[in-house]
Design a protein around this motif. Structure first.
Motif, PDB file in Angstrom:
ATOM      1  N   MET A   1       0.836  -1.195   0.048  1.00 46.28           N
ATOM      2  CA  MET A   1      -0.151   0.132   0.114  1.00 46.28           C
ATOM      3  C   MET A   1       0.990   1.247   0.050  1.00 46.28           C
ATOM      4  O   MET A   1       1.603   1.521   0.888  1.00 46.28           O
ATOM      5  N   HIS A   2       0.889   1.812  -1.155  1.00 46.18           N
ATOM      6  CA  HIS A   2       1.737   3.024  -1.068  1.00 46.18           C
ATOM      7  C   HIS A   2       0.947   4.541  -1.231  1.00 46.18           C
ATOM      8  O   HIS A   2       1.684   5.505  -1.253  1.00 46.18           O
ATOM      9  N   GLU A   3      -0.209   4.474  -1.127  1.00 44.45           N
ATOM     10  CA  GLU A   3      -0.877   5.730  -1.163  1.00 44.45           C
ATOM     11  C   GLU A   3      -0.950   6.341  -0.108  1.00 44.45           C
ATOM     12  O   GLU A   3      -1.683   5.733   1.253  1.00 44.45           O
ATOM     13  N   MET A   4      -0.648   7.226   0.018  1.00 46.54           N
ATOM     14  CA  MET A   4      -0.813   8.229   1.433  1.00 46.54           C
ATOM     15  C   MET A   4      -0.479   9.721   0.749  1.00 46.54           C
ATOM     16  O   MET A   4      -0.153  10.418   1.531  1.00 46.54           O
ATOM     17  N   SER A   5      -1.095   9.932  -0.389  1.00 47.83           N
ATOM     18  CA  SER A   5      -0.920  11.103  -0.885  1.00 47.83           C
ATOM     19  C   SER A   5      -2.153  11.982  -0.636  1.00 47.83           C
ATOM     20  O   SER A   5      -3.247  11.624  -0.226  1.00 47.83           O
ATOM     21  N   ALA A   6      -1.857  13.359  -1.042  1.00 46.45           N
ATOM     22  CA  ALA A   6      -3.050  14.606  -0.713  1.00 46.45           C
ATOM     23  C   ALA A   6      -4.245  13.976  -1.693  1.00 46.45           C
ATOM     24  O   ALA A   6      -3.995  13.633  -2.775  1.00 46.45           O
ATOM     25  N   PRO A   7      -5.315  14.316  -1.176  1.00 45.29           N
ATOM     26  CA  PRO A   7      -6.477  13.934  -2.093  1.00 45.29           C
ATOM     27  C   PRO A   7      -6.483  14.485  -3.507  1.00 45.29           C
ATOM     28  O   PRO A   7      -6.888  13.783  -4.555  1.00 45.29           O
ATOM     29  N   THR A  13      -0.814   9.352 -11.664  1.00 44.19           N
ATOM     30  CA  THR A  13       0.328   8.592 -11.496  1.00 44.19           C
ATOM     31  C   THR A  13       1.806   8.951 -10.997  1.00 44.19           C
ATOM     32  O   THR A  13       2.025  10.358 -11.199  1.00 44.19           O
ATOM     33  N   ASP A  14       2.652   8.037 -10.639  1.00 39.47           N
ATOM     34  CA  ASP A  14       3.927   8.421 -10.200  1.00 39.47           C
ATOM     35  C   ASP A  14       4.561   9.301 -11.441  1.00 39.47           C
ATOM     36  O   ASP A  14       5.245  10.238 -11.081  1.00 39.47           O
ATOM     37  N   ARG A  15       4.502   8.852 -12.611  1.00 42.06           N
ATOM     38  CA  ARG A  15       5.089   9.400 -13.805  1.00 42.06           C
ATOM     39  C   ARG A  15       4.270  10.893 -13.927  1.00 42.06           C
ATOM     40  O   ARG A  15       5.241  11.603 -14.159  1.00 42.06           O
ATOM     41  N   GLU A  16       3.246  10.958 -13.836  1.00 47.17           N
ATOM     42  CA  GLU A  16       2.713  12.336 -13.945  1.00 47.17           C
ATOM     43  C   GLU A  16       3.056  13.294 -13.050  1.00 47.17           C
ATOM     44  O   GLU A  16       3.552  14.347 -13.385  1.00 47.17           O
ATOM     45  N   LEU A  17       2.925  12.748 -11.651  1.00 45.95           N
ATOM     46  CA  LEU A  17       3.668  13.622 -10.755  1.00 45.95           C
ATOM     47  C   LEU A  17       5.117  13.923 -10.898  1.00 45.95           C
ATOM     48  O   LEU A  17       5.665  15.151 -10.841  1.00 45.95           O
ATOM     49  N   VAL A  18       6.077  12.961 -11.350  1.00 45.20           N
ATOM     50  CA  VAL A  18       7.538  13.342 -11.409  1.00 45.20           C
ATOM     51  C   VAL A  18       7.591  14.524 -12.746  1.00 45.20           C
ATOM     52  O   VAL A  18       8.312  15.294 -12.606  1.00 45.20           O
ATOM     53  N   ASP A  19       6.686  13.980 -13.617  1.00 47.05           N
ATOM     54  CA  ASP A  19       6.725  15.170 -14.915  1.00 47.05           C
ATOM     55  C   ASP A  19       6.444  16.517 -14.326  1.00 47.05           C
ATOM     56  O   ASP A  19       7.227  17.237 -14.769  1.00 47.05           O
ATOM     57  N   ALA A  20       5.361  16.473 -13.617  1.00 45.96           N
ATOM     58  CA  ALA A  20       5.198  17.938 -13.088  1.00 45.96           C
ATOM     59  C   ALA A  20       6.046  18.378 -12.301  1.00 45.96           C
ATOM     60  O   ALA A  20       6.295  19.797 -12.309  1.00 45.96           O
ATOM     61  N   VAL A  21       6.903  17.685 -11.633  1.00 45.34           N
ATOM     62  CA  VAL A  21       8.028  18.219 -10.850  1.00 45.34           C
ATOM     63  C   VAL A  21       9.075  18.720 -11.846  1.00 45.34           C
ATOM     64  O   VAL A  21       9.878  19.781 -11.621  1.00 45.34           O
ATOM     65  N   ALA A  32       3.074  15.153  -3.057  1.00 39.26           N
ATOM     66  CA  ALA A  32       2.362  13.913  -3.411  1.00 39.26           C
ATOM     67  C   ALA A  32       3.140  12.656  -3.324  1.00 39.26           C
ATOM     68  O   ALA A  32       2.901  11.635  -2.853  1.00 39.26           O
ATOM     69  N   LEU A  33       4.198  12.978  -4.159  1.00 34.43           N
ATOM     70  CA  LEU A  33       5.000  11.679  -4.319  1.00 34.43           C
ATOM     71  C   LEU A  33       5.828  11.457  -2.992  1.00 34.43           C
ATOM     72  O   LEU A  33       5.780  10.065  -2.726  1.00 34.43           O
ATOM     73  N   TYR A  34       6.164  12.486  -2.360  1.00 33.47           N
ATOM     74  CA  TYR A  34       6.823  12.242  -0.940  1.00 33.47           C
ATOM     75  C   TYR A  34       5.856  11.255  -0.049  1.00 33.47           C
ATOM     76  O   TYR A  34       6.402  10.429   0.495  1.00 33.47           O
ATOM     77  N   ASN A  77      11.190   1.531 -16.564  1.00 35.27           N
ATOM     78  CA  ASN A  77      10.914  -0.011 -16.931  1.00 35.27           C
ATOM     79  C   ASN A  77      10.590  -0.798 -15.799  1.00 35.27           C
ATOM     80  O   ASN A  77       9.884  -1.748 -15.858  1.00 35.27           O
ATOM     81  N   SER A  78      10.914   0.000 -14.562  1.00 38.65           N
ATOM     82  CA  SER A  78      10.450  -0.745 -13.399  1.00 38.65           C
ATOM     83  C   SER A  78       9.500   0.346 -12.529  1.00 38.65           C
ATOM     84  O   SER A  78       9.557   1.610 -13.113  1.00 38.65           O
ATOM     85  N   SER A  79       8.819   0.036 -11.666  1.00 38.66           N
ATOM     86  CA  SER A  79       8.116   1.165 -10.896  1.00 38.66           C
ATOM     87  C   SER A  79       8.970   2.081 -10.324  1.00 38.66           C
ATOM     88  O   SER A  79      10.104   1.898  -9.984  1.00 38.66           O
ATOM     89  N   PHE A  80       8.507   3.348 -10.009  1.00 41.92           N
ATOM     90  CA  PHE A  80       9.139   4.406  -9.251  1.00 41.92           C
ATOM     91  C   PHE A  80       9.581   3.861  -8.031  1.00 41.92           C
ATOM     92  O   PHE A  80      10.599   4.137  -7.482  1.00 41.92           O
ATOM     93  N   ALA A  81       8.654   3.345  -7.093  1.00 44.02           N
ATOM     94  CA  ALA A  81       8.953   2.882  -5.664  1.00 44.02           C
ATOM     95  C   ALA A  81      10.097   1.778  -5.992  1.00 44.02           C
ATOM     96  O   ALA A  81      11.125   2.098  -5.046  1.00 44.02           O
TER      97      ALA A  81
END
Lengths: 187, 268
Positions: A1-7, A13-21, A32-34, A77-81
């Protein structure tokens, strides 16, 4: 369970968040990623290091900085986690090597693996017993028995042969049983 | 004992917590990310709520009303005197102060003869000239004041003026000796308590004090000055006029709200 982000970022997705950063230096996306990945990363690092929360916090901070410094090389190729965990393991290994060097030079003021018998109330504290294992045994035991990694992955992350990983695991379990039974066994 | 974990051991290890959020680390990491340039520098955003807008409007209204009140109190709604004219005020302050005698004193002075008044006024005139600021006691300064008094600014006034205008003009203009004496008469015949309002211990302080007195005095926006230019009357509207002298002759300075006009007087 990796979800603990702001609503407001729960749907990204992780990739969208990373791209935004990366593209907009978006602080909310980073937070959110943090919040999504830090709890697990921190617990793992703290358990592997067994040197207290402060040390683990320092490592987690380094992991995030290093992750964004080297995101250009990440191919998704693998997950961000998984990728973040890999960076964390690398940092933990470096720290443990540093501690080992300090010990050799007689400069390590950090708690050494306990050789004395533990008080009765601590014998049931599995977490503390794991913390008292030698560094290399603790790393393998945590990654294999707690995190569920295979010896191949462990060997890859820690830069050791698979056989060495198996040996460390075997020794770790023996020692842990000894510690739990209060014998303070040594390998 | 084998190396394999027992079901109890597996359960115990499986029950270990997998996640824990460190307290206070997020802010530290975010700051570190910002320092490394991965996040934007902190920007403060002010959200304009209804209450804040109302507060801003109220503050603006209070500021405008306050500024207006201060303006009314200090300037009496009149125009501001140019700096050059203020300098001249400081030099002429002692004489002008005599002009500020309350009207009641003027009424008292009406009951005496001219000779009595002149004799009584002599000490006051002398005192007024003594209190001229030190910087104006230089040769040039003395000459300016004397010239302005003697020449009455090159030509007499041609249009009739009201009593108030005349008094106000005396505040700004150099006057002929007769006027100064008349003012001194009024001061001399004023009650002693009123005279003690004037004395200042030091010349500089006296100058500053006089300047403050001038600020509070009623001001005239513009006055008409008539000069004879080759026999033809020339009327100028200005705050004040003044004649100075340099090595090439005399210069007429006309102070207007827009600036100073300098005319070199020929044939001296």
């Amino acid at each position: 369970m990796h979800e603990m982000s702001a609503p407001h970022d729960s749907g990204r997705t992780d990739r969208e968040l990373v791209d935004a950063v990366l593209s907009h230096k978006d602080e909310l996306a980073f937070r959110a990623l943090y919040r999504r990945h830090t709890p697990r990363l921190f617990m793992l690092v703290a358990r592997l290091l067994a040197r207290g929360d402060r040390e683990a916090e320092d490592v987690v901070q380094e992991v995030w900085i290093h992750a964004f410094e080297s995101l250009g090389r990440f191919q998704w190729n693998s997950s961000f986690a998984t990728w973040l965990t890999g960076i964390g393991l690398h940092r933990v290994r470096d720290r443990i090597r540093k501690y080992a060097r300090s010990r050799e030079m007689g400069m390590d003021a950090l708690p050494e693996v306990a050789m004395a018998p533990d008080p009765p109330e601590a014998r049931i504290d599995l977490e503390r017993m794991i913390g008292r294992l030698p560094d290399e045994q603790r790393l393998v035991l945590v990654l294999h028995d707690v995190e569920g990694m295979k010896h191949r992955e462990i060997a890859e992350h820690l830069g050791i042969p698979e056989g060495t990983s198996k040996t460390h695991l075997s020794n770790a379990r023996k020692r842990l049983r000894a510690l739990m039974s209060g014998k303070g066994a040594q390998t | 004992m084998t190396d394999e974990l027992t079901p109890e051991e597996k359960e115990a290890l499986g029950n270990l917590p997998r996640e824990r959020m460190p307290v206070g680390l997020e802010a530290r990491v975010v700051e570190a990310m910002r320092e490394h340039g991965f996040l934007e520098k902190r920007r403060r955003t002010i959200v304009l709520t209804g209450g804040r807008v109302a507060g801003l409007v109220a503050a603006s209204v209070a500021l405008v009303i306050g500024a207006y009140s201060i303006g009314l109190h200090r300037g009496g709604g009149e125009t501001v005197v140019p700096p050059a004219a203020k300098l001249m005020e400081a030099e002429r302050a002692p004489v002008d102060r005599a002009a500020k005698t309350p009207p009641a004193r003027e009424e008292k002075a009406e009951g005496i003869t001219d000779n009595e008044a002149r004799e009584a006024a002599e000490p006051a005139v002398a005192e007024a000239e003594q209190q001229v600021a030190p910087e104006s006691r230089t040769e040039a300064g003395k000459k300016d004041i004397l010239e302005s008094r003697e020449e009455k600014l090159a030509a007499p006034r041609t249009r009739p003026v009201s009593e108030d205008e005349a008094r106000a003009e005396q505040t700004w203009q150099a006057r002929p000796d007769e006027e100064a004496r008349a003012q001194a008469q009024r001061e001399a015949t004023a009650p002693p308590a009123a005279k003690t309002l004037a004395p200042e211990p030091a010349a500089k302080d006296a100058g500053r004090s006089r300047m403050m007195t001038f600020d509070a005095a009623p001001r005239v926006k513009k006055q008409s000055f008539t000069f004879l230019l080759n026999g033809t009357p020339l009327t100028v509207e200005a705050d004040s006029v003044r004649v100075n002298e340099d090595e090439r002759g005399r210069i007429l300075h006309i102070y207007t709200p827009d600036g100073v006009i300098r005319l070199r007087l020929a044939g001296d």
